[in-house]
Design an enzyme around this catalytic site. Sequence first.
Site, mmCIF file in Angstrom:
data_model
loop_
_atom_site.group_PDB
_atom_site.id
_atom_site.type_symbol
_atom_site.label_atom_id
_atom_site.label_comp_id
_atom_site.label_asym_id
_atom_site.label_seq_id
_atom_site.Cartn_x
_atom_site.Cartn_y
_atom_site.Cartn_z
ATOM 1 N N GLN A 145 48.924 49.165 -9.633
ATOM 2 C CA GLN A 145 50.030 50.129 -9.632
ATOM 3 C C GLN A 145 50.720 50.236 -10.990
ATOM 4 O OE1 GLN A 145 52.303 47.565 -6.643
ATOM 5 N NE2 GLN A 145 54.034 48.468 -7.744
ATOM 6 N N CYS A 151 54.228 50.389 -4.641
ATOM 7 C CA CYS A 151 53.416 49.519 -3.782
ATOM 8 C C CYS A 151 53.182 50.160 -2.423
ATOM 9 C CB CYS A 151 54.141 48.193 -3.595
ATOM 10 S SG CYS A 151 55.739 48.356 -2.774
ATOM 11 N N HIS A 286 58.311 44.445 -1.221
ATOM 12 C CA HIS A 286 56.965 44.767 -1.685
ATOM 13 C C HIS A 286 56.085 45.123 -0.483
ATOM 14 C CE1 HIS A 286 53.687 44.924 -4.446
ATOM 15 N NE2 HIS A 286 53.068 43.846 -3.996
ATOM 16 N N ASN A 307 46.409 43.129 -2.711
ATOM 17 C CA ASN A 307 47.594 43.534 -3.463
ATOM 18 C C ASN A 307 47.206 44.666 -4.424
ATOM 19 O OD1 ASN A 307 50.208 43.599 -4.435
ATOM 20 N ND2 ASN A 307 50.251 41.459 -5.097
#
Length: 343
Positions: A145, A151, A286, A307
Amino acid sequence: MAKRNELSFLTAATLLVIIVSVSETLSRPLGEEHLLKQHEEWMAIHGRDYKDAAEKAKRYEIFKENVKRISAFNNGKDVGYKLAVNKFADLTNEEFRASYTGYKRRPTRVLSSGAAKPFKYTNFTAIPAALDWRTKKAVTSVKDQGDCGCCWAFSAVAAMEGITKLKKKKLVSLSEQELVDCDDYDDGCWGGLMDNAFEFIKSNGGLTTEANYPYRGNGGSCNTAKMANHSASITGYQDVPDNNEKALLQAVANQPVSVAIEGGGFDFRFYSSGVFTGSCGTDIDHAVTAVGYGKASGGTKYWLMKNSWGTGWGESGYMRIQRDVSSTAGLCGLAMLASYPTA
Ligand SMILES: *[C@@H]1O[C@H](CO)[C@@H](O)[C@H](O)[C@H]1NC(C)=O
Ligand SMILES: *[C@@H]1O[C@H](CO)[C@@H](O)[C@H](O)[C@H]1NC(C)=O
């Protein structure tokens, strides 16, 4: 009284300084010279170029503190996971949270709570002991990102890539940038919610591909022609019952699931390997995607999380994080606000 406390504090602090300097002399790796060199090397690896000497000096001090803390953690008691000096090492925690996370917590989960009910996997019992959606080719490669707090877009897209593959038998990388630019329910690089993203995708009639609308890492005006060029669609989305890791397991056994989490803490930021067991709280900031679960060789049960911080973070971009903890919120609040798209 105050004087006495100050005095004992001073004594303790002085002692600490002595201990630290002695141990630094003994273990050369953390000496000032070495750290300065390490900072230069780190800058080269991560392409950092500071605007002036003052900025560089400021960044070096932050880098030094982070490196020392990481080193102390890794040399301390073995808690089953390790930290590493990664690309976030010259940022303070406040800077890191502001730019690299991006889950926007609001009093209600979604603008109009469009999530369908009831939880469709509530009666599902055929749960495998372990599962990794990557081996079923339902997970695209790890994305990054950058310093845009979106996110939420990466988490929603990864879950959508998963359900699309399961339904159409084809894995296609989908566009986060379309969400950043076009989804007015969310705030682009300034944060958003996965449920809002699903709501947008549903009302838009679909989402285009990564190739067609590539990630830029900053917000901009919406390309409406690309927005209308759908590659995949969803019928809606559902929330996993809150604070329930059993329900989360039922969902993840069926498809990759979007997970909100507290990811802004020091240990999470510098996690590099092992099963993460904290420390973290439940201050959700997040979002990641649960793409599997299992049990580590040491017996610790974990969730496998994808992630969006590139492959240089964690286990090639992934984290194994402890599963079935005593708190119903799950570790780092991972069971508090999970959801998934339906196709
Ligand atoms: C779960 O099972 C119960 C009892 O058979 C049934 O009433 C309910 O509709 C089922 N729920 C779902 C979501 O399938
Ligand atoms: C629509 O997307 C496909 C790939 O998904 C691409 O080949 C095509 O050029 C796109 N068309 C427009 C108008 O963007």
